[in-house]
Design an enzyme around this catalytic site. Sequence first.
Site, PDB file in Angstrom:
ATOM      1  N   HIS A 186       1.245  -7.376   1.278  1.00 28.08           N
ATOM      2  CA  HIS A 186      -0.060  -8.022   1.339  1.00 28.08           C
ATOM      3  C   HIS A 186      -0.066  -9.213   0.379  1.00 28.08           C
ATOM      4  CE1 HIS A 186      -2.322  -4.804   3.538  1.00 28.08           C
ATOM      5  NE2 HIS A 186      -1.257  -4.125   3.146  1.00 28.08           N
ATOM      6  N   PHE A 227       7.850  -1.672   6.436  1.00 28.70           N
ATOM      7  CA  PHE A 227       7.554  -2.333   5.172  1.00 28.70           C
ATOM      8  C   PHE A 227       6.886  -3.684   5.380  1.00 28.70           C
ATOM      9  CE2 PHE A 227       8.598  -4.641   1.204  1.00 28.70           C
ATOM     10  CZ  PHE A 227       8.040  -3.737   0.295  1.00 28.70           C
ATOM     11  N   HIS A 228       5.785  -3.882   4.694  1.00 26.35           N
ATOM     12  CA  HIS A 228       5.049  -5.141   4.749  1.00 26.35           C
ATOM     13  C   HIS A 228       4.383  -5.381   3.409  1.00 26.35           C
ATOM     14  CE1 HIS A 228       2.307  -1.919   5.986  1.00 26.35           C
ATOM     15  NE2 HIS A 228       1.299  -2.651   5.536  1.00 26.35           N
ATOM     16  N   HIS A 254       0.832  -1.204   0.000  1.00 29.76           N
ATOM     17  CA  HIS A 254       0.000   0.000   0.000  1.00 29.76           C
ATOM     18  C   HIS A 254       0.866   1.253   0.000  1.00 29.76           C
ATOM     19  CE1 HIS A 254      -3.787  -2.047   1.885  1.00 29.76           C
ATOM     20  NE2 HIS A 254      -3.797  -2.089   0.575  1.00 29.76           N
ATOM     21  N   TYR A 255       0.370   2.246  -0.708  1.00 35.71           N
ATOM     22  CA  TYR A 255       0.936   3.590  -0.575  1.00 35.71           C
ATOM     23  C   TYR A 255      -0.220   4.578  -0.721  1.00 35.71           C
ATOM     24  CZ  TYR A 255       4.284   7.301  -0.369  1.00 35.71           C
ATOM     25  OH  TYR A 255       4.996   8.380   0.064  1.00 35.71           O
ATOM     26  N   GLN A 256      -0.428   5.361   0.322  1.00 36.16           N
ATOM     27  CA  GLN A 256       0.216   5.340   1.627  1.00 36.16           C
ATOM     28  C   GLN A 256      -0.174   4.078   2.428  1.00 36.16           C
ATOM     29  OE1 GLN A 256       2.027   7.599   3.687  1.00 36.16           O
ATOM     30  NE2 GLN A 256       2.559   8.773   1.880  1.00 36.16           N
ATOM     31  N   PRO A 257       0.805   3.515   3.174  1.00 34.33           N
ATOM     32  CA  PRO A 257       0.483   2.398   4.050  1.00 34.33           C
ATOM     33  C   PRO A 257      -0.149   2.884   5.353  1.00 34.33           C
ATOM     34  CG  PRO A 257       2.798   2.922   4.248  1.00 34.33           C
ATOM     35  CD  PRO A 257       2.238   3.840   3.176  1.00 34.33           C
ATOM     36  N   TYR A 294       0.828   1.883   8.295  1.00 32.11           N
ATOM     37  CA  TYR A 294       1.926   2.083   9.241  1.00 32.11           C
ATOM     38  C   TYR A 294       3.241   1.996   8.470  1.00 32.11           C
ATOM     39  CZ  TYR A 294       1.388  -3.016   9.105  1.00 32.11           C
ATOM     40  OH  TYR A 294       1.233  -4.310   8.683  1.00 32.11           O
ATOM     41  N   TYR A 295       4.251   2.690   8.984  1.00 34.26           N
ATOM     42  CA  TYR A 295       5.490   2.871   8.238  1.00 34.26           C
ATOM     43  C   TYR A 295       6.571   1.867   8.652  1.00 34.26           C
ATOM     44  CZ  TYR A 295       3.084   7.040   6.730  1.00 34.26           C
ATOM     45  OH  TYR A 295       2.157   7.897   6.198  1.00 34.26           O
TER      46      TYR A 295
END
Length: 333
Positions: free
Chosen positions: A259, A256-257, A248-251, A253-254
């Site tokens: 999906h 990195f993960h 995702h962007y924006q995720p 939470y910051y």
Amino acid sequence: MVESKAAAEALIPKFKLVRALNQDQAGRRISLLGEIDSQPALLILERAPWPTDEEYLGSVPGTLARLANLGANDIYHWYMAANGAGLTAKPQDSGSFFADMKLNLIYPCTEAHIKKYSKQGVRFVTETPEIYRDHVRPYMQSKREQGRLNWAYNIIEGRKEVEDVIYRTELGKAGDEGFLLLPDLNWDRKTLEALHLLALVERRDIWSLRDLRKKHIPWLEHMKEKVVAATVKTYPSIDADQLKLYVHYQPTYYHFHIHIVHVALEAGATQATGKAVGLESIIETLKVMGADDEEAGMDSVAMSYTVGEASELWEQVFGPLKQKKTKTGIDPR
């Protein structure tokens, strides 16, 4: 008219199931083949929208027939529940029941949570490399410094949700390629065609896709291979080409993960344009960047996405930038 309505309503109790044909919309709709008075019939069952009557909604939490906690971490809790009569335990398993609701609880919640889940206008914005450098990157830094990643670190370091981790490399032994898999809080953990997993990486130097550079291509390719292999190993009925990987962007939470979802999972907001970016697309974009410049990266491209008007990102970054442009006529980029 009354008679025809009554006749139509009388048909449903007479439906005799033959078999289920299909289940879609992440399990919220199912098509059944059956018979009514010895004639073939199709019955499509679909969850109705929630009513907005506050008296009814206020009564729901206290009148659930069954409730089972799926997991909890910090202020986040999620459950499966049954609402109403008839959804009782299976005779062969007294600890099981047919759930018809999934509940997510945030307690205690913050003002930011309230804004996120409130109805609000949505804007489509373009984040240029300059806006990222001067405004969004400092915003990310401030969120990381507020302890908003504690829950993620608790999982990565094995202090919380140990029983919910589906797969993990041995902590600290795989270097930059260490990661773990756990269910997304919106998956019921049963419906494989609605599969939604998260791969949390151990390394902490990558906050979002903006930190990815040409030098990270081998790492991304290895992570893709390992994540897919771990998912297929855990769920043998799923093939590798039935999985989609994106970020995702924006995720939210910051840290990195990635999906991981089943290809049959219908593309809702989590997979929408302006939110999801395919992992393969990121890799291919990096490959054509900067010739031999290993430091060329995703921080050098413009990214367009949606933001809610009540979000901190709009209120602190894009809203003020828009006002400045309107007043001065100068593009803040």
